[in-house]
Design a protein around this motif. Sequence first.
Motif, PDB file in Angstrom:
ATOM      1  N   ARG A 155       0.817  -1.172  -0.214  1.00  0.00           N
ATOM      2  CA  ARG A 155       0.380  -0.154   0.034  1.00  0.00           C
ATOM      3  C   ARG A 155       1.031   1.304  -0.517  1.00  0.00           C
ATOM      4  O   ARG A 155       0.020   2.532  -0.592  1.00  0.00           O
ATOM      5  N   LEU A 156       1.529   1.543   0.616  1.00  0.00           N
ATOM      6  CA  LEU A 156       3.217   2.359   1.026  1.00  0.00           C
ATOM      7  C   LEU A 156       4.135   2.376  -0.422  1.00  0.00           C
ATOM      8  O   LEU A 156       4.271   3.378  -0.156  1.00  0.00           O
ATOM      9  N   ALA A 157       5.133   1.540  -0.268  1.00  0.00           N
ATOM     10  CA  ALA A 157       6.030   1.479  -1.034  1.00  0.00           C
ATOM     11  C   ALA A 157       5.592   2.076  -2.201  1.00  0.00           C
ATOM     12  O   ALA A 157       5.072   2.285  -3.750  1.00  0.00           O
ATOM     13  N   PRO A 158       6.577   3.259  -3.144  1.00  0.00           N
ATOM     14  CA  PRO A 158       6.853   3.440  -4.192  1.00  0.00           C
ATOM     15  C   PRO A 158       7.222   2.353  -5.913  1.00  0.00           C
ATOM     16  O   PRO A 158       6.639   2.689  -6.901  1.00  0.00           O
ATOM     17  N   ARG A 159       7.367   0.880  -5.259  1.00  0.00           N
ATOM     18  CA  ARG A 159       8.082   0.191  -5.820  1.00  0.00           C
ATOM     19  C   ARG A 159       7.426  -0.608  -5.366  1.00  0.00           C
ATOM     20  O   ARG A 159       8.622  -1.762  -4.659  1.00  0.00           O
ATOM     21  N   PRO A 160       6.362  -1.343  -5.551  1.00  0.00           N
ATOM     22  CA  PRO A 160       5.403  -3.226  -4.304  1.00  0.00           C
ATOM     23  C   PRO A 160       6.567  -3.834  -5.089  1.00  0.00           C
ATOM     24  O   PRO A 160       6.920  -4.855  -3.990  1.00  0.00           O
ATOM     25  N   ALA A 161       7.216  -4.091  -6.046  1.00  0.00           N
ATOM     26  CA  ALA A 161       7.895  -5.047  -6.304  1.00  0.00           C
ATOM     27  C   ALA A 161       9.277  -5.532  -5.530  1.00  0.00           C
ATOM     28  O   ALA A 161       9.801  -6.534  -6.616  1.00  0.00           O
ATOM     29  N   ASP A 162       9.537  -4.111  -4.846  1.00  0.00           N
ATOM     30  CA  ASP A 162      10.936  -4.588  -4.499  1.00  0.00           C
ATOM     31  C   ASP A 162      10.256  -5.283  -2.513  1.00  0.00           C
ATOM     32  O   ASP A 162      11.644  -5.469  -2.346  1.00  0.00           O
ATOM     33  N   TRP A 163       9.424  -5.627  -2.871  1.00  0.00           N
ATOM     34  CA  TRP A 163       8.969  -6.791  -1.573  1.00  0.00           C
ATOM     35  C   TRP A 163      10.069  -7.662  -1.235  1.00  0.00           C
ATOM     36  O   TRP A 163      11.391  -7.737  -0.290  1.00  0.00           O
ATOM     37  N   PRO A 164      10.484  -8.796  -2.727  1.00  0.00           N
ATOM     38  CA  PRO A 164      11.211  -9.156  -2.024  1.00  0.00           C
ATOM     39  C   PRO A 164      13.387  -9.333  -1.620  1.00  0.00           C
ATOM     40  O   PRO A 164      14.010  -9.779  -1.363  1.00  0.00           O
TER      41      PRO A 164
END
Length: 265
Positions: A155-164
Motif C-alpha cells: 500500500r505504501l511503497a513507491p515500488r511494491p515489486a521491491d518486496w523480495p
Amino acid sequence: MSYAEVNGLRLWYESHGTGRPLVLLHGGYGAAETFAGILPALAERRRVIGVDLQGHGHTADVARPLRYESMAEDIAALIGHLGLADADLMGYSLGGGVALRTAIQHPGLVRRLVVVSAPCRRQGWYPEVLAAMAEQDERVGERMRGTPPHQLYARLAPRPADWPALWAKSGALLRREYDWSAEVAALTVPTLLVFADADSIPVTHMAEFFGLLGGGHRDAGWDGAGRPAARLAVLPGLTHYDIVRSPALPAAVLPFLTHPAGAPG
C-alpha cells in the motif's frame, strides 16, 4: 508528509503535534504507520516526526546495503534538514538499533534516547530469534506475501515489486555480527530502555544493556541521589510484537522525556 533528500535517499517523514521534537523509528518490514495506535498520546505532548527508513514504507530503496550505521546517518541528516538543534529519538526493534547508532555517531544531536525491544549486540536476541533472522531472504519474502507487513508495504511503497529485495537486504543486515557494548558504555545521552516481559530478548540481556548505561549497580539511596541517568522499563503482559501498540509504551516514555535527567518519575 514530505521527503528529505539526504545521503542520496528520498527519506519520507510526517509530522504531528507541536512542542519538542520526537523522532520515531519503526521496526523491520514496517513503517511510521506502525506507531498509529500510540501516536495520539505522543502528539498531545510532542512534535512527533515519523520516519520511513531506507527501503521501508514510502521510502524507496537505493543502491546501498541496509546498515544500522548508514540509516543512523540518514536520521542525523534529517535532523539537520529540519533545522533542529537536536531531537529526542525513539526506535523500536530495527529502529531501536538505528536510534542507538544515531546517538553513538551523533551524540550532540540526541537530547534523549528511547530504545524499545532492541539489544546492544546481536547475540542479545534469543537463539531461536537469531536462527529465524538467519533464514530471511527473497524466498521467505515471497512466502510472506499477503501477510499484514506485506499488505502495508504494497500500500505504501513507491515500488511494491521491491518486496523480495527488502527481505534479501534485511536478511544480510540481520546476519551481520555486531557488539556495541563499549560504545554504549561511553554514551552520555540520557537513555530509556523499554522491553516486554515476554520479549524476543532475554531479561539477562536487558540487565546487561542497562548495566552498560550505568544502571543496576547500586542502591539509589533514600533521596534518589544515586539514581543513574538511564532508565529501564519492563512492561508486563506484552511481547516483542505487540509492545509498539500498547498504551503502556507512551505511559512509560513520556515521563522520561519530560522530567529532567536524574529526577524521580
